[in-house]
Design an enzyme around this catalytic site. Structure first.
Site, PDB file in Angstrom:
ATOM      1  N   ASP A 218       0.845  -1.269  -0.090  1.00 44.45           N
ATOM      2  CA  ASP A 218      -0.166   0.139   0.001  1.00 44.45           C
ATOM      3  C   ASP A 218       0.754   1.383   0.141  1.00 44.45           C
ATOM      4  OD1 ASP A 218      -2.666  -0.886  -0.314  1.00 44.45           O
ATOM      5  OD2 ASP A 218      -2.769  -1.051   1.820  1.00 44.45           O
ATOM      6  N   CYS A 547      14.633   2.152  62.758  1.00 44.12           N
ATOM      7  CA  CYS A 547      13.198   2.090  62.554  1.00 44.12           C
ATOM      8  C   CYS A 547      12.492   1.767  60.994  1.00 44.12           C
ATOM      9  CB  CYS A 547      12.654   3.239  63.041  1.00 44.12           C
ATOM     10  SG  CYS A 547      12.752   4.851  62.229  1.00 44.12           S
ATOM     11  N   CYS A 565      13.053   8.403  64.969  1.00 42.55           N
ATOM     12  CA  CYS A 565      13.866   8.053  66.192  1.00 42.55           C
ATOM     13  C   CYS A 565      15.099   8.514  66.620  1.00 42.55           C
ATOM     14  CB  CYS A 565      13.989   6.549  66.229  1.00 42.55           C
ATOM     15  SG  CYS A 565      15.249   5.988  64.851  1.00 42.55           S
TER      16      CYS A 565
END
Ligand SMILES: [Zn+2]
Lengths: 601, 386
Positions: A218, A547, A565
């Site tokens: 195409d 922590c 902490c």
């Protein structure tokens, strides 16, 4: 006598002793104009259906009475003289609308000659079976319906004269074809719909052959010479607008070239094309992101006015710039005033778009194609008489699509270019193949449209004879130059720090879930990590080992500590910013996350 | 040159016993050299077909089935009009049914094998099939309501009763159980019940109950047809049913319970256990794909059916099944219903060890698949030696 029930819009409303007379009477009343013209009646064996609701497709048909069409020569003459209109015909009961239901009761003649005593209606014209778009296509009855449908939708994308006043319009975006032509092979509807005044396409000379693989699948090959002679050339207009807006507390936008002190100053270079009012001059060449209208705005928040120091306004730069891929010349600068008295400046840029590789063209048979190569004129094939085609079309695009209309149009176009009279290709009445063949022969061509051609690159005669003709082609607005986009580095989204999406934001190519699955499937873990992390949102976050929360780095004091902490046992951890964001969002939900750290080795 | 015995021993190290057995059978009568070459080739083939460590088999199975399944949506072959055989939903709908382990599949069928001494006797098999079919009162009698007397009048259709080999007394007894009321009258062509119905509405309810009452057959068997199978010159017959009731069918003395098959996975699991369900699942998926001309390596299907049954109960593929029950919080949260997973994980204080693929991808780690499944570690001992 036939008794039965009567339905109105599908619900039973009563019964009647004689259904035939009921249906007949309703019909007559409608024709007399006593009932709405959109009301339809259907008489079934023992029921009469009356429909007045929405959603029924209606179509007009000429009424036949006693074996004679109610539309007489007199009417036709009057219509031609524009003394009466279609609406009058309906009012007078000459034409009426039927829906699919009532059509079952009707016996419709296709042509006036076919009318017998049994006929109740006559078609206005057989080509009315097609819709507006399809009727514009030449020889639509030769094409497959799917192809016609495609062609209809592409007709709407064609570049042409979109308006006759384009020169004084300030559209945000508009395309304009230069030198549009009326199609050589045409239908009646071209004129009726006014497409002759605003055409959208050009007549291309085509040769149906392959060209060293550049028109595979195409694709089409264009002649560079033709392009230089403005074949398929269009203009792209882009409008910009800026307003001097007023704000509360007497503040105002100002069109001006900003001073260096203003927030967001773009540097001297950016304002070089502007005049003293901060407006660009017409016919200046501008590039993407160049300033068109420079404007300064007042700060968004008013600062507290201290009594001692003088009020120093901190204005912002708020210029209008050229959008990406919209470079061109400044076409038109307009200065006007808005409804509320604000000064408005509008600028329109223009860019001429010659066909380039990747532009989309389409014939009117659903035969769309992409430009695969632009060939120097001397390398194009030529015919015996020296004609060089504008386009080379791949023969494989025809058989599987069954668009015979395309081939007919090519022959008809060729004939037209010699006869000088436009060929009628209206559905069911267009000039037929035999006549076209005969005419072609008269002009000294082969009746089948084939010609001897010579290869432009070698000068040798091409062994096969090549089918040539003239086909009306439309340039569709999918232009390669407006779609081209690439990114190596670029902007990131603020929230996720991942690359942006979309061309307008300079985005990257998406690496989606299926592509990701593919890499997993191959076990390419390292590549996957690079794609999803390195080239996306990799960050290093400080994590508190105690922590497991995200810690902070105080650069001034040169220490890292955990805010939760207070621990100073902090480690940098590589992760995706998306994950860090997830942690933050969970925090907003009230969920605390804890990252447990571990040595990698 | 090693002796043949040694070669076999060598093979036994790598190949499972079953493979060795088939190889021994297939190489009978071969010359030693030929045999050795053949075995070498087979061993090489066996090695090649083994899954390499770190191969993401689950994903590959999903892709293998998924890719073909998308095509199945587009074209589904309908096998229609085959006499005798019952049509089972085909293609995508059936595959979905299987993978989701629906509670009520569209078409449950049983393939019943009859015991050897009876399966050649067409008449006998026909009889068994007929007795199996569920017959409701409606089908053999005309049930009417007498609103004045508030009773139900059942007029037996003699022809149909005879065809089903039913006697009015039997039927009346069945209705009696259903309505919990003795009949007023039972005659050859009529039975009259008078239920405790005060209003017309309740009488209607009783009538409905009576109409749908099963008077004969096995519950759930809507239809039973016999299917002819040819084995050489011998014709055998088996029964295919619409609707299943494996537990009761297997109780029938004429049925060869070892070879009777049901396509209802849930039922098989209930009656025969999870291993049988796994096999049926495997066979059904395989059968379904084969009917659509789709060829997928059987191992993918085996893996899927294994995954669906590995917990000792049937787990559907999808949100409510194996996809929603991963060990990782992050992986679960990334797959639909995110909030629920995150909140429950937070409530329980769960820990995600970050072992799986999905969660490691979220965090930005190398996934434990393919090249990521190996790790480099420093050996302390070797360093010491140096
Ligand atoms: Zn901490």
């Amino acid at each position: 006598m036939n008794e039965g029930s009567v339905y109105l819009n599908g619900s039973l409303i009563g019964s009647h002793k004689n259904l035939d007379t009921l249906a007949k009477e309703i019909r007559e009343k409608r024709r007399r104009g006593e009932l709405p013209e959109t009301l339809t009646v259907r008489k079934k064996e023992d029921e009469v259906l009356v429909n007045t609701d929405t959603g029924r497709a209606l179509r007009p048909l000429i009424i036949i009475e006693k074996g004679k069409s109610k539309l007489t020569e007199e009417h036709k003459n009057k219509i031609e003289k524009e003394e009466i209109t279609f609406k009058d015909l309906i009012k007078d009961g000459i034409v009426e609308y039927l829906d699919a239901e009532e059509e079952e009761d009707a016996y419709i003649a296709m042509k006036e000659e076919e009318i017998t005593k049994e006929h109740t209606h006559l078609e206005i014209h057989p080509s009315l079976a097609f819709g507006t778009c399809s009727s514009v296509n030449p020889y639509p009855e030769y094409n497959m319906s799917q192809r016609l449908e495609m062609s209809d939708s592409m007709l709407k994308q064609a570049l042409g004269l979109y308006a006759t006043n384009y020169n004084v319009r300030m559209d945000t975006e508009s395309y304009l074809m230069q030198y549009p032509q009326k199609p050589l092979t045409r239908t009646k509807y071209n004129k009726i719909l006014g497409l002759d005044k605003k055409p959208a396409g050009q007549n291309f000379t085509i040769a149906v052959m392959s060209y060293i693989g550049y028109n595979i699948d195409d694709a089409i090959v264009l002649n560079k010479g033709s392009i230089q002679r403005a074949l398929g050339r269009s203009i792209y207009y882009r409008g910009y607008s800026s307003q001097e807006r007023r704000y509360p507390a007497g503040q105002k936008d100002r069109f001006e070239v900003p001073s260096e002190k203003i927030v967001g100053y773009r540097g001297e270079e950016a304002y070089k094309n502007l005049d003293e009012n901060g407006i660009i001059e017409p016919e200046t060449q501008v590039d993407s992101r160049d300033v068109l209208i420079s404007k300064t705005s007042p700060p968004r928040f008013l600062e507290e006015i201290s009594e001692l120091s003088a009020i120093e306004e901190k204005r912002k730069e708020n210029s209008t710039t050229v959008k990406a891929n919209c470079e061109g010349k400044v076409d038109w600068v307009l200065m006007t005033e808005g409804e509320d008295g604000n000064k408005i400046i509008k600028v329109r840029t223009r860019n001429t778009m010659e066909p380039i590789i990747g532009d989309k063209f389409s014939a009117r048979h659903g035969q769309k194609g992409i430009v695969g190569l632009i060939v120097e004129e001397e390398d194009m094939p030529w015919t015996e008489s020296g004609v060089v085609p504008d386009m080379i079309f791949n023969p494989h695009a025809v058989p599987s699509r069954m668009t015979a209309g395309f081939l007919l149009e090519a022959i008809a176009g060729k004939k037209t270019s010699f006869s000088g009279k436009k060929t009628n290709a209206t559905a069911f009445e267009g000039e037929d193949r035999e006549s076209l063949k005969k005419k072609l022969e008269e002009y000294g061509f082969k009746p089948n449209g084939k010609e001897v051609m010579y290869d432009g690159r070698t000068g040798r005669r091409i062994e096969a004879q090549i089918f040539t003709g003239i086909v009306y082609y439309q340039k569709l607005y999918h232009l390669a130059s407006q779609k081209l986009h690439a990114r190596a580095r670029g902007p990131l989204q603020i929230l996720t720090r991942q690359p942006t999406e979309g061309k307008s934001r300079g985005g990257g190519q998406k690496f989606g879930s299926m592509e990701r699955d593919c890499l997993i499937g191959h076990g390419a873990s390292m590549l996957l990590k690079e794609r999803l992390l390195k080239e996306s949102d990799e960050t290093i976050e400080l994590i508190c080992e105690e922590c497991g929360t995200i810690a902070v780095n105080n650069k001034i004091r040169g220490e890292m500590y955990c805010e939760a902490c207070g621990s100073k046992n902090i480690h940098p951890v590589k992760m995706s910013y998306g994950f860090k964001l997830l942690i933050n969002e969970l925090k907003a939900l009230g969920i605390q996350t804890e990252l447990k750290l571990e040595d990698k080795m | 040159m090693t002796s043949m015995k040694d070669t076999w021993k060598e093979l036994e190290k790598e190949l499972p016993q079953r493979k060795i057995q088939t190889l021994k059978e297939n190489t009978k009568g071969m010359k030693a050299a030929e045999k050795r070459k053949f075995l070498e080739e087979k061993l090489e083939e066996y090695r090649k077909s083994k899954v390499e460590p770190g191969e993401p088999v689950g994903l590959l199975a999903a892709q293998a089935v998924g890719e073909r399944a998308t095509q199945m949506v587009l074209r589904t072959f309908h096998i229609a009009g085959l006499t005798g055989e019952l049509s089972v939903p085909q293609g995508m709908p059936r595959l979905k049914e299987l993978l989701e382990v629906r509670h009520q599949p569209k078409m449950e069928t049983c393939k019943i094998q009859i015991k050897k001494e009876l399966n050649g006797n067409k008449e006998k098999v026909k009889e068994i099939a007929r007795d199996m079919e569920e017959v409701t009162l409606e089908e053999v009698a005309d049930v009417q309501e007498d609103f004045n007397e508030k009773r139900i009048i059942i007029n037996f259709n003699e022809k149909k009763m005879k065809k089903q080999n039913l006697k009015p007394e039997e039927v009346a007894a069945k209705i009696k159980d259903k309505l919990r009321k003795k009949p007023e009258k039972v005659e050859d062509d009529q039975a009259i019940f008078k239920p405790k119905a005060s209003t017309l509405k309740s009488l209607r309810r009783y009538t409905q109950k009576a109409k749908t009452a099963r008077v004969k057959g096995i519950k759930g068997i809507k239809r039973a047809t016999i299917v002819e199978r040819k084995q050489g010159n011998k014709k055998t017959y088996e029964i295919h049913t619409d609707g299943t009731n494996l537990r009761n069918i297997l109780k029938l003395p004429e049925v060869n319970s070892k070879e009777t098959y049901s396509n209802s996975i849930r039922e098989v699991q209930g009656v025969l256990g999870i291993e049988a369900a796994r096999k049926v699942l495997h066979l059904e998926i395989q059968e379904n794909l084969k009917a659509q001309n789709i060829t997928i390596n059987d191992r993918h299907i085996m893996l899927i059916s294994d995954a669906m049954t590995r917990k000792g109960e049937l787990n559907a593929i999808g949100r409510h099944g194996i996809s929603g029950e991963k060990e990782s919080v992050l992986a679960n949260a990334s797959f639909e219903t995110q909030m629920r997973h995150l909140l429950t994980a937070a409530q329980k204080g769960e820990t995600d060890p970050l072992k799986g693929v999905a969660e490691r991808m979220i965090v930005g780690e190398v996934i434990p698949v393919g090249t990521g499944s190996v790790e480099l570690r420093m050996s302390n001992q070797k360093q010491k030696k140096k």
